[in-house]
Design a protein around this motif. Structure first.
Motif, short mmCIF file in Angstrom:
data_model
loop_
_atom_site.label_atom_id
_atom_site.label_comp_id
_atom_site.label_asym_id
_atom_site.label_seq_id
_atom_site.Cartn_x
_atom_site.Cartn_y
_atom_site.Cartn_z
N LYS A 1 -5.07 -2.77 -1.20
CA LYS A 1 -4.42 -4.04 -0.73
C LYS A 1 -5.58 -4.83 0.28
O LYS A 1 -5.47 -5.97 0.14
N LYS A 2 -6.36 -4.21 0.85
CA LYS A 2 -7.49 -4.67 1.53
C LYS A 2 -8.43 -5.30 0.50
O LYS A 2 -8.95 -6.69 0.87
N MET A 3 -8.57 -4.71 -0.76
CA MET A 3 -9.51 -5.46 -1.64
C MET A 3 -8.80 -6.65 -2.76
O MET A 3 -9.31 -7.37 -3.02
N TYR A 4 -7.44 -6.33 -2.85
CA TYR A 4 -6.66 -7.14 -3.73
C TYR A 4 -5.38 -7.52 -3.23
O TYR A 4 -4.30 -7.06 -3.41
N PRO A 5 -5.41 -8.40 -1.90
CA PRO A 5 -4.15 -8.64 -1.23
C PRO A 5 -3.05 -9.33 -2.11
O PRO A 5 -1.86 -9.23 -1.66
N ASP A 6 -3.66 -10.02 -3.18
CA ASP A 6 -2.50 -10.65 -3.85
C ASP A 6 -1.94 -9.72 -5.00
O ASP A 6 -0.95 -10.46 -5.89
#
Length: 307
Positions: A118-123
């Protein structure tokens, strides 16, 4: 051209998979009459009876309904793949991933993996599910999950597998004050003379018992539980030993009892955590991004191992 909607197909598929309009209503948060109307519209549109309604006993598929369900499920899968790949290809990478895991894996690995991803791809939205291995496999085959985290035990060849850690060998779990806890290692023969507290979930149950039976040993199972923490607490109270691959970073149970982890001398089958998806499907782009992240995450560096 026949007029129907993906929503109707989704309602129909959910009814088939839950074997009940009432259960599908609860699962979808949709009123039962709306689901019934959607299915009747499909039957009218295609001129086929899809379901047999059993009074107070749910529904079952007709032969036409079985063929229709298989086609509907494939169309829904393609629709989901199209939607998620399109979202992931936009300037702001988004989409949804549905991940299932064997229930003892869920608390031990999944939160760390999700937090890092989620830090890399929060959406990208991640939906989590856990259950016994057969429940996870059923959901995977029905297209409910994009990915599954399982142990490579008693699985068929319908799935593609990625190993996520090196094989781990089981160990003996004992109360800290148990006489065997003072030893550097024990044998299965020594353990078999003690009462056993068995982790009672599939495939763990058969996996652990087979370790003994393969050597002609038959431990007395005094207690069983599907919960690892209940097993640990029972062992901590001196009610028997257990065998696990789970190594939480703490050797203290929920109720404050101290435990000992003791290696087992015998040669035995180890367990490997895998990431799985159906061979007949192509993972969506969001799912592939998560898979790539997991492949690069060294689970063997974690202080927790599981089965």
């Amino acid at each position: 051209m026949k007029n129907f909607t993906l929503k109707q197909l989704h309602y129909f598929s959910t009814v088939v998979e839950t074997e009940s309009i009432a259960e599908a209503s609860r699962k979808l948060y949709i009123a039962q009459p709306s689901i019934s109307i959607a299915i009747k519209n499909l039957e009218y549109t295609f001129g086929q009876q899809l379901l047999i309604r059993h009074h107070a006993q749910g529904v079952s598929l007709t032969p036409d309904g079985r063929r229709f369900y298989d086609k509907a499920r494939e169309l829904l899968r393609l629709s989901h793949e199209f939607e998620q790949n399109t979202l992931a290809d936009s300037e702001k990478t988004s989409g949804k991933i549905s991940i299932a895991s064997f229930e003892s894996v869920a608390p031990l690995y999944i939160p760390k993996l999700v937090a890092g991803f989620k830090k890399m791809y929060p959406d990208i939205e991640i939906q989590l599910h856990d259950g016994e291995q057969h429940e996870v496999m059923v959901g995977l085959h029905r297209g409910q999950f994009d990915l599954a985290f399982l142990y490579d035990l008693e699985l068929d060849n319908s799935i593609s597998k990625d190993a996520l850690n090196v094989p781990h060998k089981p160990y003996a779990l004992l109360a800290a004050d148990h006489p065997l806890a003072a030893k550097d290692s024990v044998t299965l023969a020594e353990l078999s003379r003690e009462p056993m507290v068995l982790l009672d979930v599939i495939p763990s149950r058969s996996y652990f018992l087979n370790l003994f039976s393969e050597k002609g040993l038959h431990p007395k199972v005094a207690y069983t539980s599907p919960s690892i923490e209940i097993v640990r607490c029972m062992v901590g109270q001196g009610l028997g030993f257990s065998i696990l691959v789970t190594r939480p970073s703490t050797k203290v149970t929920y109720d404050g009892q101290k435990l000992a982890y003791v290696e087992i001398d015998d040669d035995m089958e180890s367990s490997t955590l895998i990431m799985a998806y159906l061979k007949i499907t192509e993972p969506t782009k969001p799912a592939r991004l998560f898979m790539d992240y997991c492949r690069n995450y060294n689970l063997d560096d974690c202080s927790i191992q599981a089965i």
